[in-house]
Write a protein that holds these residues in place. Sequence first.
Motif, PDB file in Angstrom:
ATOM      1  N   ASN A 156       0.860  -1.175   0.000  1.00 32.49           N
ATOM      2  CA  ASN A 156       0.000   0.000   0.000  1.00 32.49           C
ATOM      3  C   ASN A 156       0.903   1.234   0.000  1.00 32.49           C
ATOM      4  N   PHE A 157       0.873   1.984  -1.086  1.00 34.18           N
ATOM      5  CA  PHE A 157       1.728   3.168  -1.234  1.00 34.18           C
ATOM      6  C   PHE A 157       0.857   4.410  -1.429  1.00 34.18           C
ATOM      7  N   ASP A 158      -0.410   4.315  -1.012  1.00 32.57           N
ATOM      8  CA  ASP A 158      -1.354   5.422  -1.167  1.00 32.57           C
ATOM      9  C   ASP A 158      -1.460   5.861  -2.634  1.00 32.57           C
ATOM     10  N   ALA A 159      -1.424   4.897  -3.536  1.00 34.74           N
ATOM     11  CA  ALA A 159      -1.429   5.194  -4.973  1.00 34.74           C
ATOM     12  C   ALA A 159      -2.717   5.909  -5.387  1.00 34.74           C
ATOM     13  N   LEU A 160      -2.608   6.671  -6.447  1.00 34.39           N
ATOM     14  CA  LEU A 160      -3.743   7.444  -6.948  1.00 34.39           C
ATOM     15  C   LEU A 160      -4.927   6.566  -7.329  1.00 34.39           C
ATOM     16  N   ASP A 161      -4.664   5.317  -7.742  1.00 35.26           N
ATOM     17  CA  ASP A 161      -5.760   4.409  -8.092  1.00 35.26           C
ATOM     18  C   ASP A 161      -6.154   3.492  -6.923  1.00 35.26           C
ATOM     19  N   PHE A 162      -5.583   3.748  -5.733  1.00 37.92           N
ATOM     20  CA  PHE A 162      -5.903   3.023  -4.502  1.00 37.92           C
ATOM     21  C   PHE A 162      -5.507   1.553  -4.526  1.00 37.92           C
ATOM     22  N   LYS A 163      -4.679   1.155  -5.477  1.00 32.18           N
ATOM     23  CA  LYS A 163      -4.233  -0.228  -5.577  1.00 32.18           C
ATOM     24  C   LYS A 163      -2.807  -0.354  -5.058  1.00 32.18           C
ATOM     25  N   PRO A 164      -2.415  -1.550  -4.609  1.00 35.06           N
ATOM     26  CA  PRO A 164      -1.033  -1.743  -4.133  1.00 35.06           C
ATOM     27  C   PRO A 164      -0.020  -1.531  -5.257  1.00 35.06           C
ATOM     28  N   CYS A 165       1.143  -1.043  -4.878  1.00 34.64           N
ATOM     29  CA  CYS A 165       2.233  -0.854  -5.841  1.00 34.64           C
ATOM     30  C   CYS A 165       3.170  -2.055  -5.788  1.00 34.64           C
ATOM     31  N   ARG A 166       3.693  -2.413  -6.945  1.00 34.87           N
ATOM     32  CA  ARG A 166       4.621  -3.539  -7.049  1.00 34.87           C
ATOM     33  C   ARG A 166       5.929  -3.130  -7.701  1.00 34.87           C
TER      34      ARG A 166
END
Length: 150
Positions: A88-98
Amino acid sequence: MRLEDYLQPEFVIGELAAESKSEVLAELVAKIAAGLPGFDAKRAHQVLLDRESLGTTGIGDTVAIPHGKMESLEKIVIAVGRSLKGVNFDALDFKPCRIFFLVLAPEHVAGLHLRILAHISRLLSDESFRHAFLSAENDAALWQVLTAAA
């Protein structure tokens, strides 16, 4: 512009252990510190956290490009990491970052810093590159993906 001008094989982490934004930043910074004598990892981590407090660098599509400037750096340095499970990186699309591309630059190279960020962003907008990045079997294969695409 080629990534390997700013990225070294030892700054690539094929399997991040981190489970939070702060841990991702610390793990990537630690790789740089291990390979760059005199690098202030604690200061770099704080610079990146301060930048994240202004707005997330998690741009979506599983990608984050944390970046910042440090007066003590002599040149731009990039570290790359991959999380197979996602963070969880608080991404703009609310999805986890990999996929994580960390960019640190000296204060005096603003133009080059922005060009590198744009280059990385264009590279990561390519779905086939993201697929190859996430599918690489090990750090060596990941390095091959990075250097072939740049």
